[in-house]
Write a protein that holds these residues in place. Structure first.
Motif, PDB file in Angstrom:
ATOM      1  N   ALA A  87       8.914  63.142   4.478  1.00  0.00           N
ATOM      2  CA  ALA A  87       8.590  62.080   5.435  1.00  0.00           C
ATOM      3  C   ALA A  87       8.350  60.752   4.731  1.00  0.00           C
ATOM      4  O   ALA A  87       8.798  59.701   5.202  1.00  0.00           O
ATOM      5  N   ALA A  88       7.658  60.790   3.594  1.00  0.00           N
ATOM      6  CA  ALA A  88       7.402  59.559   2.849  1.00  0.00           C
ATOM      7  C   ALA A  88       8.695  58.940   2.334  1.00  0.00           C
ATOM      8  O   ALA A  88       8.749  57.725   2.094  1.00  0.00           O
ATOM      9  N   GLY A  89       9.739  59.760   2.193  1.00  0.00           N
ATOM     10  CA  GLY A  89      11.028  59.272   1.734  1.00  0.00           C
ATOM     11  C   GLY A  89      12.033  59.033   2.830  1.00  0.00           C
ATOM     12  O   GLY A  89      13.225  58.833   2.548  1.00  0.00           O
ATOM     13  N   GLY A  90      11.595  59.033   4.096  1.00  0.00           N
ATOM     14  CA  GLY A  90      12.504  58.771   5.197  1.00  0.00           C
ATOM     15  C   GLY A  90      13.334  59.962   5.634  1.00  0.00           C
ATOM     16  O   GLY A  90      14.230  59.829   6.474  1.00  0.00           O
ATOM     17  N   VAL A  91      13.026  61.143   5.102  1.00  0.00           N
ATOM     18  CA  VAL A  91      13.760  62.365   5.440  1.00  0.00           C
ATOM     19  C   VAL A  91      13.041  63.059   6.596  1.00  0.00           C
ATOM     20  O   VAL A  91      11.860  63.392   6.489  1.00  0.00           O
ATOM     21  N   THR A  92      13.745  63.287   7.684  1.00  0.00           N
ATOM     22  CA  THR A  92      13.121  63.883   8.864  1.00  0.00           C
ATOM     23  C   THR A  92      13.521  65.343   9.082  1.00  0.00           C
ATOM     24  O   THR A  92      12.929  66.002   9.929  1.00  0.00           O
ATOM     25  N   THR A  93      14.500  65.829   8.334  1.00  0.00           N
ATOM     26  CA  THR A  93      14.910  67.233   8.432  1.00  0.00           C
ATOM     27  C   THR A  93      15.268  67.735   7.051  1.00  0.00           C
ATOM     28  O   THR A  93      16.025  67.082   6.318  1.00  0.00           O
ATOM     29  N   VAL A 267      31.645  69.602   0.082  1.00  0.00           N
ATOM     30  CA  VAL A 267      31.101  69.378  -1.262  1.00  0.00           C
ATOM     31  C   VAL A 267      29.921  68.422  -1.162  1.00  0.00           C
ATOM     32  O   VAL A 267      29.965  67.438  -0.419  1.00  0.00           O
ATOM     33  N   GLU A 268      28.884  68.713  -1.943  1.00  0.00           N
ATOM     34  CA  GLU A 268      27.751  67.800  -2.059  1.00  0.00           C
ATOM     35  C   GLU A 268      27.557  67.405  -3.517  1.00  0.00           C
ATOM     36  O   GLU A 268      27.993  68.106  -4.438  1.00  0.00           O
ATOM     37  N   THR A 269      26.885  66.288  -3.717  1.00  0.00           N
ATOM     38  CA  THR A 269      26.353  65.957  -5.025  1.00  0.00           C
ATOM     39  C   THR A 269      24.924  65.470  -4.829  1.00  0.00           C
ATOM     40  O   THR A 269      24.399  65.491  -3.710  1.00  0.00           O
ATOM     41  N   CYS A 270      24.272  65.031  -5.898  1.00  0.00           N
ATOM     42  CA  CYS A 270      22.830  64.750  -5.848  1.00  0.00           C
ATOM     43  C   CYS A 270      22.509  63.391  -6.449  1.00  0.00           C
ATOM     44  O   CYS A 270      23.268  62.878  -7.289  1.00  0.00           O
ATOM     45  N   PRO A 271      21.384  62.808  -6.061  1.00  0.00           N
ATOM     46  CA  PRO A 271      21.025  61.493  -6.595  1.00  0.00           C
ATOM     47  C   PRO A 271      20.991  61.427  -8.112  1.00  0.00           C
ATOM     48  O   PRO A 271      21.416  60.418  -8.701  1.00  0.00           O
ATOM     49  N   HIS A 272      20.495  62.483  -8.766  1.00  0.00           N
ATOM     50  CA  HIS A 272      20.374  62.406 -10.225  1.00  0.00           C
ATOM     51  C   HIS A 272      21.722  62.349 -10.919  1.00  0.00           C
ATOM     52  O   HIS A 272      21.840  61.785 -12.003  1.00  0.00           O
ATOM     53  N   TYR A 273      22.760  62.941 -10.331  1.00  0.00           N
ATOM     54  CA  TYR A 273      24.091  62.845 -10.931  1.00  0.00           C
ATOM     55  C   TYR A 273      24.708  61.465 -10.735  1.00  0.00           C
ATOM     56  O   TYR A 273      25.611  61.073 -11.475  1.00  0.00           O
ATOM     57  N   LEU A 274      24.229  60.743  -9.729  1.00  0.00           N
ATOM     58  CA  LEU A 274      24.788  59.440  -9.379  1.00  0.00           C
ATOM     59  C   LEU A 274      24.024  58.273  -9.976  1.00  0.00           C
ATOM     60  O   LEU A 274      24.551  57.153 -10.037  1.00  0.00           O
ATOM     61  N   SER A 317      19.124  66.256  -2.256  1.00  0.00           N
ATOM     62  CA  SER A 317      18.270  66.130  -3.438  1.00  0.00           C
ATOM     63  C   SER A 317      18.369  67.282  -4.427  1.00  0.00           C
ATOM     64  O   SER A 317      18.189  67.082  -5.621  1.00  0.00           O
ATOM     65  N   ASP A 318      18.638  68.508  -3.966  1.00  0.00           N
ATOM     66  CA  ASP A 318      18.401  69.696  -4.786  1.00  0.00           C
ATOM     67  C   ASP A 318      17.011  69.609  -5.414  1.00  0.00           C
ATOM     68  O   ASP A 318      16.822  69.829  -6.611  1.00  0.00           O
ATOM     69  N   HIS A 319      16.037  69.273  -4.585  1.00  0.00           N
ATOM     70  CA  HIS A 319      14.645  69.202  -5.039  1.00  0.00           C
ATOM     71  C   HIS A 319      14.235  70.569  -5.556  1.00  0.00           C
ATOM     72  O   HIS A 319      14.115  71.528  -4.801  1.00  0.00           O
ATOM     73  N   SER A 320      14.058  70.679  -6.871  1.00  0.00           N
ATOM     74  CA  SER A 320      13.751  71.972  -7.500  1.00  0.00           C
ATOM     75  C   SER A 320      12.580  71.789  -8.455  1.00  0.00           C
ATOM     76  O   SER A 320      12.754  71.672  -9.671  1.00  0.00           O
ATOM     77  N   PRO A 321      11.374  71.745  -7.903  1.00  0.00           N
ATOM     78  CA  PRO A 321      10.195  71.408  -8.692  1.00  0.00           C
ATOM     79  C   PRO A 321       9.616  72.619  -9.422  1.00  0.00           C
ATOM     80  O   PRO A 321      10.002  73.761  -9.191  1.00  0.00           O
ATOM     81  N   SER A 322       8.679  72.324 -10.297  1.00  0.00           N
ATOM     82  CA  SER A 322       7.918  73.384 -10.968  1.00  0.00           C
ATOM     83  C   SER A 322       6.588  72.791 -11.408  1.00  0.00           C
ATOM     84  O   SER A 322       6.358  71.580 -11.272  1.00  0.00           O
ATOM     85  N   GLN A 342      11.314  62.875  -2.467  1.00  0.00           N
ATOM     86  CA  GLN A 342      10.752  61.653  -1.893  1.00  0.00           C
ATOM     87  C   GLN A 342      11.511  60.403  -2.309  1.00  0.00           C
ATOM     88  O   GLN A 342      11.509  59.406  -1.575  1.00  0.00           O
ATOM     89  N   VAL A 343      12.172  60.430  -3.450  1.00  0.00           N
ATOM     90  CA  VAL A 343      12.751  59.202  -3.995  1.00  0.00           C
ATOM     91  C   VAL A 343      14.270  59.184  -3.917  1.00  0.00           C
ATOM     92  O   VAL A 343      14.915  58.286  -4.475  1.00  0.00           O
ATOM     93  N   GLY A 344      14.870  60.131  -3.197  1.00  0.00           N
ATOM     94  CA  GLY A 344      16.327  60.173  -3.113  1.00  0.00           C
ATOM     95  C   GLY A 344      16.935  58.912  -2.535  1.00  0.00           C
ATOM     96  O   GLY A 344      17.913  58.374  -3.071  1.00  0.00           O
ATOM     97  N   PHE A 345      16.370  58.435  -1.411  1.00  0.00           N
ATOM     98  CA  PHE A 345      16.952  57.251  -0.779  1.00  0.00           C
ATOM     99  C   PHE A 345      16.896  56.025  -1.681  1.00  0.00           C
ATOM    100  O   PHE A 345      17.932  55.383  -1.919  1.00  0.00           O
ATOM    101  N   PRO A 346      15.724  55.632  -2.205  1.00  0.00           N
ATOM    102  CA  PRO A 346      15.736  54.429  -3.043  1.00  0.00           C
ATOM    103  C   PRO A 346      16.580  54.580  -4.302  1.00  0.00           C
ATOM    104  O   PRO A 346      17.210  53.610  -4.746  1.00  0.00           O
ATOM    105  N   ALA A 347      16.628  55.783  -4.869  1.00  0.00           N
ATOM    106  CA  ALA A 347      17.463  55.980  -6.061  1.00  0.00           C
ATOM    107  C   ALA A 347      18.925  55.730  -5.732  1.00  0.00           C
ATOM    108  O   ALA A 347      19.629  54.996  -6.440  1.00  0.00           O
ATOM    109  N   VAL A 348      19.398  56.327  -4.641  1.00  0.00           N
ATOM    110  CA  VAL A 348      20.806  56.173  -4.267  1.00  0.00           C
ATOM    111  C   VAL A 348      21.089  54.746  -3.820  1.00  0.00           C
ATOM    112  O   VAL A 348      22.109  54.146  -4.209  1.00  0.00           O
ATOM    113  N   TRP A 349      20.214  54.163  -2.996  1.00  0.00           N
ATOM    114  CA  TRP A 349      20.461  52.814  -2.498  1.00  0.00           C
ATOM    115  C   TRP A 349      20.482  51.794  -3.635  1.00  0.00           C
ATOM    116  O   TRP A 349      21.310  50.871  -3.639  1.00  0.00           O
ATOM    117  N   THR A 350      19.610  51.944  -4.611  1.00  0.00           N
ATOM    118  CA  THR A 350      19.597  51.025  -5.744  1.00  0.00           C
ATOM    119  C   THR A 350      20.951  51.009  -6.441  1.00  0.00           C
ATOM    120  O   THR A 350      21.538  49.952  -6.705  1.00  0.00           O
TER     121      THR A 350
END
Length: 447
Positions: A87-93, A267-274, A317-322, A342-350
């Motif tokens: 939610a803090a990152g604008g993700v609703t689902t 096919v999907e990719t993720c913010p960290h690869y981009l 995101s493939d959010h995979s925390p530990s 939480q930071v996927g949108f700003p990372a990609v938009w930047t």
């Protein structure tokens, strides 16, 4: 409604709609978008919100690749913390992956347990993937796949190489073909972690603080050959097949040809690869470790081109925390996963804005695309009939990421210290602004 036509009216000088960016007046009734009119339309709402001049109204983002880990490894992440971060990152689902929870979501009972612990603590809507593992994928043993599908999972995740946790085994090519055929017979979708285990075993083994050594241990060829198996199987069975977290550009020509041939492949990719390149990863900083790995800058450029051309369908995101103790400074032994929900949108938009892409492009990749791939027809667009899920963002505002202040359960992030553009100022779920301490999300079944 006290005589008002709409429960909520939003007025925005800038909004991203399926027709592009424009000024709109949006009417919400009973949690759904009931009207999208031009700016200045006199809609009568019980509540009215005027979006600020420096803000843009977006449809809520959709993240179909999130590892929540509850129950069993809730100290890594749980439904409360993960959905607050969303939610803090604008993700609703979000759609939750069938591992790394204990039990995994590979049986109807595992799904029941997961739904039971999630109920009442989610800040956004949550769906669930099932898992295809050796125990439920052999010919004649696929009854649990059918049971999970009947109970509403959105599809089935499979690994073609070891997953990193013992309770979620990977499929041999023979088991993968069996599972894919069974899932296709259900009308379902298989989503695949595609790395070839034999090529991983024959590669140099990672150890120590050197990122180049880790990158060599997960070669492009391993991803490429596993994707070949996915394509060949999809071509033969007709089963909808989805390649998870594509990191290598070497597979793009093969993917393009398969799609041109009509193979049911996404096919999907993720913010960290981009947004990150292998050349930028600091020695010993395993917050950047993930599988498949972050590759070089030229590879990153090719992934952006594939997004622009439509070869890649979405960004998730493939959010995979530990927990922090699992992120040692040894790339061989540290847990592999990037925490970035939480930071996927700003990372990609930047990065996207620097490359000349628009907010509408990002919405297509991070809202409409994941909704389409996962099968969420009520999500992913600011359009009449869709759920009234919105993100209000200030695209030119910036913030410096401090992992300690993120809603993720643990303060580990590859984005720590990065200054990113695009601040999420409010998130709405079915017409109500999300309050992080008052969970109002729903558990979703496949439509």
């Amino acid at each position: 409604m006290s005589g008002h036509e709409f429960d909520l009216v939003l007025r925005a000088g800038r909004a991203v709609t399926p027709e592009g960016e424009r000024a709109v007046t949006v009417g919400v009734r009973d949690g759904r978008i009931a009207a999208v009119e031009d700016a200045g339309a006199a809609l009568d709402g019980a509540r009215t919100v005027d979006v600020a001049e420096d803000e843009v109204l977006l449809p809520g983002l959709v993240d179909s690749h999130v590892h929540v880990n509850e129950p069993g490894r809730t100290e890594w992440e749980g439904f409360a913390s993960a959905t607050r971060a969303a939610a803090a990152g604008g993700v609703t689902t979000i759609v939750d992956m069938p591992l790394n929870s204990v039990p995994p979501t590979t049986t109807a009972e595992g799904l029941r347990v997961k739904r039971e612990v999630a109920e009442g603590q989610v800040a956004v809507d949550v769906g669930f993937w099932g898992g295809a593992v050796p125990e439920n994928s052999a010919p004649g043993a696929t009854g649990e796949l059918a049971a999970l599908y009947e109970r509403g999972v959105f599809g089935f995740k499979a690994f073609l190489s070891p997953s990193g946790v013992d309770e979620f085994g990977h499929l041999t090519p023979e088991l993968y073909r069996s599972a894919t055929a069974a899932i296709g017979a259900l009308g379902g979708q298989i989503i695949v972690h595609a790395e070839d285990p034999n090529l991983l075993d024959s590669a140099p083994q990672a150890h120590g603080a050197d990122y180049a050594g880790f990158l060599a241990s997960r070669p492009d060829e391993a991803e490429h050959e596993a994707i070949r198996l996915v394509i060949e199987t999809a071509r033969r069975t007709g089963t909808r097949s989805h390649i998870l977290h594509l990191s290598t550009a070497t597979a793009l020509p093969m993917i393009e040809k398969a799609r041109a041939d009509g193979v049911p492949l996404t096919v999907e990719t993720c913010p960290h690869y981009l947004t990150i390149a292998a050349e930028e990863v600091p020695a010993g900083n395993t917050s950047f470790k993930c599988c498949p790995p972050i590759r070089g800058a030229a590879n990153r450029d090719a992934l952006w081109r594939a997004l622009a051309e439509g070869t890649i369908d979405c960004i998730v995101s493939d959010h995979s925390p530990s927990t922090p103790d699992l992120k040692t400074d040894d790339f061989g032994s540290a847990w592999g996963g990037v925490a970035g929900l939480q930071v996927g949108f700003p990372a990609v938009w930047t990065e996207a804005s620097e490359r000349g892409h628009s907010l509408a492009d990002v919405v297509g990749w991070m809202s409409a695309g994941p909704a389409r791939v996962a099968g969420l027809p009520s999500k992913g667009a600011l359009a009449v009939g869709r759920d009234a899920d919105f993100a209000v963002v200030a695209p030119e505002a910036s913030t410096t990421i401090d992992a300690r202040t993120l809603q993720h359960k643990n303060p580990v992030s590859a984005y720590d210290g990065r200054t990113l553009k695009g601040v999420v100022r409010a998130t709405y779920l079915r017409g109500d602004e999300v309050e992080l301490d008052k969970p109002a999300g729903r558990l979703l079944d496949r439509p």
